[in-house]
Scaffold this motif. Structure first.
Motif, PDB file in Angstrom:
ATOM      1  N   ASN A  97       0.844  -1.203   0.000  1.00  0.00           N
ATOM      2  CA  ASN A  97       0.000   0.000   0.000  1.00  0.00           C
ATOM      3  C   ASN A  97       0.877   1.249   0.000  1.00  0.00           C
ATOM      4  N   VAL A  98       0.485   2.232  -0.780  1.00  0.00           N
ATOM      5  CA  VAL A  98       1.274   3.466  -0.849  1.00  0.00           C
ATOM      6  C   VAL A  98       1.297   4.126   0.525  1.00  0.00           C
ATOM      7  N   HIS A  99       2.490   4.525   0.978  1.00  0.00           N
ATOM      8  CA  HIS A  99       2.570   5.137   2.313  1.00  0.00           C
ATOM      9  C   HIS A  99       2.510   6.660   2.212  1.00  0.00           C
ATOM     10  N   LEU A 100       2.264   7.279   3.336  1.00  0.00           N
ATOM     11  CA  LEU A 100       1.950   8.704   3.383  1.00  0.00           C
ATOM     12  C   LEU A 100       3.115   9.568   2.915  1.00  0.00           C
ATOM     13  N   ARG A 117       3.373  17.878 -20.486  1.00  0.00           N
ATOM     14  CA  ARG A 117       3.357  16.418 -20.589  1.00  0.00           C
ATOM     15  C   ARG A 117       4.009  15.891 -19.315  1.00  0.00           C
ATOM     16  N   TYR A 118       3.172  15.339 -18.455  1.00  0.00           N
ATOM     17  CA  TYR A 118       3.616  14.862 -17.138  1.00  0.00           C
ATOM     18  C   TYR A 118       3.662  13.341 -17.180  1.00  0.00           C
ATOM     19  N   VAL A 119       4.858  12.797 -17.013  1.00  0.00           N
ATOM     20  CA  VAL A 119       5.066  11.340 -17.038  1.00  0.00           C
ATOM     21  C   VAL A 119       5.441  10.885 -15.634  1.00  0.00           C
ATOM     22  N   ARG A 120       4.664   9.962 -15.092  1.00  0.00           N
ATOM     23  CA  ARG A 120       4.956   9.375 -13.776  1.00  0.00           C
ATOM     24  C   ARG A 120       4.846   7.866 -13.921  1.00  0.00           C
ATOM     25  N   ASN A 121       5.948   7.172 -13.692  1.00  0.00           N
ATOM     26  CA  ASN A 121       6.003   5.736 -14.001  1.00  0.00           C
ATOM     27  C   ASN A 121       5.455   4.852 -12.882  1.00  0.00           C
ATOM     28  N   ILE A 122       5.240   3.615 -13.223  1.00  0.00           N
ATOM     29  CA  ILE A 122       4.944   2.550 -12.254  1.00  0.00           C
ATOM     30  C   ILE A 122       6.093   1.540 -12.345  1.00  0.00           C
ATOM     31  N   GLU A 178      -0.269 -10.152 -10.047  1.00  0.00           N
ATOM     32  CA  GLU A 178      -1.399  -9.948  -9.130  1.00  0.00           C
ATOM     33  C   GLU A 178      -1.021  -8.931  -8.059  1.00  0.00           C
ATOM     34  N   VAL A 179       0.219  -9.030  -7.586  1.00  0.00           N
ATOM     35  CA  VAL A 179       0.728  -8.047  -6.625  1.00  0.00           C
ATOM     36  C   VAL A 179       0.704  -6.653  -7.253  1.00  0.00           C
ATOM     37  N   VAL A 180       1.231  -6.572  -8.465  1.00  0.00           N
ATOM     38  CA  VAL A 180       1.286  -5.292  -9.185  1.00  0.00           C
ATOM     39  C   VAL A 180      -0.112  -4.700  -9.344  1.00  0.00           C
ATOM     40  N   GLN A 181      -1.065  -5.536  -9.784  1.00  0.00           N
ATOM     41  CA  GLN A 181      -2.424  -5.045 -10.014  1.00  0.00           C
ATOM     42  C   GLN A 181      -3.074  -4.565  -8.717  1.00  0.00           C
ATOM     43  N   ARG A 182      -2.936  -5.360  -7.662  1.00  0.00           N
ATOM     44  CA  ARG A 182      -3.565  -5.025  -6.378  1.00  0.00           C
ATOM     45  C   ARG A 182      -3.091  -3.665  -5.876  1.00  0.00           C
ATOM     46  N   TYR A 183      -1.765  -3.448  -5.894  1.00  0.00           N
ATOM     47  CA  TYR A 183      -1.235  -2.236  -5.290  1.00  0.00           C
ATOM     48  C   TYR A 183      -1.235  -1.040  -6.251  1.00  0.00           C
ATOM     49  N   THR A 184      -1.328  -1.299  -7.538  1.00  0.00           N
ATOM     50  CA  THR A 184      -1.538  -0.193  -8.481  1.00  0.00           C
ATOM     51  C   THR A 184      -2.943   0.366  -8.308  1.00  0.00           C
ATOM     52  N   VAL A 185      -3.918  -0.525  -8.131  1.00  0.00           N
ATOM     53  CA  VAL A 185      -5.301  -0.096  -7.881  1.00  0.00           C
ATOM     54  C   VAL A 185      -5.366   0.711  -6.580  1.00  0.00           C
ATOM     55  N   ASP A 186      -4.698   0.224  -5.529  1.00  0.00           N
ATOM     56  CA  ASP A 186      -4.676   0.948  -4.251  1.00  0.00           C
ATOM     57  C   ASP A 186      -4.044   2.321  -4.419  1.00  0.00           C
ATOM     58  N   HIS A 197      -3.824   4.237  -7.111  1.00  0.00           N
ATOM     59  CA  HIS A 197      -4.726   5.145  -7.824  1.00  0.00           C
ATOM     60  C   HIS A 197      -5.910   5.568  -6.956  1.00  0.00           C
ATOM     61  N   TYR A 198      -6.419   4.643  -6.151  1.00  0.00           N
ATOM     62  CA  TYR A 198      -7.566   4.949  -5.286  1.00  0.00           C
ATOM     63  C   TYR A 198      -7.192   6.028  -4.265  1.00  0.00           C
ATOM     64  N   ILE A 199      -6.028   5.866  -3.625  1.00  0.00           N
ATOM     65  CA  ILE A 199      -5.601   6.832  -2.602  1.00  0.00           C
ATOM     66  C   ILE A 199      -5.343   8.196  -3.241  1.00  0.00           C
ATOM     67  N   LEU A 200      -4.686   8.211  -4.392  1.00  0.00           N
ATOM     68  CA  LEU A 200      -4.412   9.484  -5.053  1.00  0.00           C
ATOM     69  C   LEU A 200      -5.698  10.165  -5.504  1.00  0.00           C
ATOM     70  N   ASP A 201      -6.690   9.369  -5.888  1.00  0.00           N
ATOM     71  CA  ASP A 201      -7.986   9.928  -6.250  1.00  0.00           C
ATOM     72  C   ASP A 201      -8.657  10.559  -5.027  1.00  0.00           C
ATOM     73  N   GLN A 202      -8.521   9.915  -3.859  1.00  0.00           N
ATOM     74  CA  GLN A 202      -9.069  10.479  -2.616  1.00  0.00           C
ATOM     75  C   GLN A 202      -8.462  11.855  -2.340  1.00  0.00           C
ATOM     76  N   PHE A 203      -7.172  11.983  -2.640  1.00  0.00           N
ATOM     77  CA  PHE A 203      -6.461  13.243  -2.410  1.00  0.00           C
ATOM     78  C   PHE A 203      -6.688  14.261  -3.538  1.00  0.00           C
ATOM     79  N   ASN A 204      -7.518  13.898  -4.514  1.00  0.00           N
ATOM     80  CA  ASN A 204      -7.860  14.808  -5.619  1.00  0.00           C
ATOM     81  C   ASN A 204      -6.669  15.113  -6.520  1.00  0.00           C
TER      82      ASN A 204
END
Length: 493
Positions: free
Chosen positions: A42-45, A69-74, A104-112, A114-121
């Protein structure tokens, strides 16, 4: 005319150690790369603070009228435990422990993530490339570095030759380190090491039989070195030289230093004009770390499911808290700091609510154009959000004085004030208005108005004990009553 043509932006460049006037390579266009997360947990604070800093920078550049053009990698492969050249891949280790596929690890924590960053707008980046999606580009860079003599192959692995590179270029110029000092302070290599020198770093690692994540290469099956992926992805989407490269302060050495070396070795010139680094987040005066228990996840702050904070805090309050410190400063998270930020956040939002109903007059007591330029001056000074917020609260003070009839504002100035507040609070700082639903807000208003009515009746009956009790108990709950000529109003802090 675009705003960037009227405003002079200065950026602290980690490469030169100076604050420099920002001049993009192509006028009106900005290329910006930020090192993204390794998605194995999970992404930490602390990471959120870094990404939030660059989200704010992205927002302000766009506000000035730049096409960015803003590039941010995974990072989904190649990042070994302890950032080393030997050992187990962080994602593969997680997959082994949980008995699932690495992706599966990559997918799980990539989704997390994006979700947290979306919460932070957060605004999404223009491009979000993955390391595994750019293996071919990484192989081509390795071939070029080998061809130019700045790398060597040993038993299926390829290493960057730092000493050879340093004969022509300068390894360590970003972090202010000298290779001679690094060599003098390094122990001799272990007998089993394949490297010529301890400072050399992996461009490609041979995959041992048990290594799950592997790709074919001219040197046999293996996987890319962690530093290489960012060089491949940044140059593919932004060119051999681009404007801004950002990341956390902890990445300056060795990660960003190695990126510079790889790019110069393959292309012959420096890859980035402005290097920017965001500082760390501490908690209660100590470094945040899972191992010590001095750690909290964003979701635990939002839900209140933790033993550290006294109550839940919304994502917008946490974002406001982070914006109150300059991105290059260490910021300390604590319960008291969040409570103070929450109070300030609500003061700001209350003023915005009051702004639309302000009465207008023939004259203004408050010089709005001058104040507006002060807001720009703060952001033009290396994105100085704490100074910007101080100026915004100067605006809040005048909004409240106008509401109380102690100052005046013209209709034209009111429009400019509203525009400036909206531009900086919502578009640049990325804050969102109060999160409670309209239904909940209406219920609260109804309950407080009933209590105000009961208090007024108590005062009419000269029952001042009851009147004061209602006022004091509401105040303790963060609801302030204000008596005026037009009756009693309330605000929530």
């Amino acid at each position: 005319m675009q705003l960037y043509q009227e405003q002079t932006l200065r950026i602290s460049n980690s490469l030169t150690g100076k604050k420099e006037i920002f001049k993009p390579i192509n006028e009106g266009h900005v290329g910006m790369y930020v090192c993204g997360p390794t998605v194995y947990s999970n992404v930490h604070l602390g990471n959120c603070r870094t990404f939030m800093s660059f989200d704010m920078i992205f927002r302000y550049l766009r506000h000035l009228g730049y096409k960015v053009r803003y590039v941010r990698n995974i990072t989904d492969a190649g990042h070994l435990v302890d950032d080393a050249d030997e050992g187990e891949d962080k994602i593969a280790k997680k997959a082994r422990l949980e008995k699932i596929e690495p992706m599966e690890v990559v997918q799980r924590y990539t989704v997390d993530f994006h979700y947290i960053l979306d919460q932070f707008n957060f605004l999404p980046p223009s491009i979000e490339p993955t390391a595994t999606g750019h293996i071919i580009e990484q192989l081509e860079i390795i071939k070029e570095i080998l061809k130019k003599g700045y790398a060597y192959e040993v038993n299926g692995s390829v290493y960057f030759d730092v000493k050879k590179f340093n004969e022509k270029y300068e390894y360590g110029k970003l972090s202010g380190r000298k290779l001679e000092d690094m060599v003098a302070n390094t122990r001799e290599l272990a007998a089993q090491s394949e490297k010529k020198n301890p400072q050399d770093f992996a461009l490609w690692k041979k995959a041992e039989p048990q290594h799950i994540m592997r790709w074919p290469s001219p040197w046999g099956d293996g996987f890319p070195g962690w530093h290489l992926e960012c060089t491949a992805m940044s140059t593919k989407y932004l060119g051999e030289t681009f404007d801004i490269h950002g990341g956390g302060m902890d990445l300056k050495f060795p990660h960003h230093e190695c990126e510079i070396a790889q790019a110069e070795a393959s292309n012959g010139h420096s890859p980035v004009n402005y290097w920017m680094h965001a500082n760390m987040l501490t908690m209660n005066g100590k470094k945040m770390a899972k191992s010590t228990g001095n750690n909290i996840l964003p979701g635990e702050i939002f839900s209140g499911d933790n033993d550290i904070l006294s109550k839940p805090f919304t994502a917008s309050v946490v974002r406001f808290f982070m914006m109150q410190a300059h991105y290059t400063s260490i910021l300390d998270l604590s319960n008291d700091a969040l409570l103070a930020s929450e109070k300030g956040f609500h003061r700001l939002m209350d003023a915005i609510d009051n702004l639309k109903d302000l009465p207008t007059a023939e004259v203004s007591n408050f010089d709005i154009p001058e104040w507006r330029q002060k807001c720009y001056d703060a952001m033009n000074d290396d994105f100085n959000t704490p100074i910007l917020i101080a100026h915004l609260f100067e605006g809040v003070k005048h909004i409240n004085l106008i509401k109380e009839g102690k100052e005046k504002i013209t209709a034209a100035d009111k429009v400019l004030l509203q525009q400036t507040i909206n531009d900086f609070v919502f578009d640049v700082l990325g804050l969102e208005h109060k999160t409670e639903s309209n239904q909940d807000s209406n219920k609260l208003q109804g309950v407080v108005e009933l209590l105000i009515q009961l208090r007024n009746e108590a005062r009419s009956n000269r029952d001042f004990a009851t009147s004061d009790k209602i006022r004091d108990q509401l105040s303790a709950m963060g609801i302030q009553l204000k008596d005026g000529k037009e009756g009693t109003t309330f605000s929530v802090s």
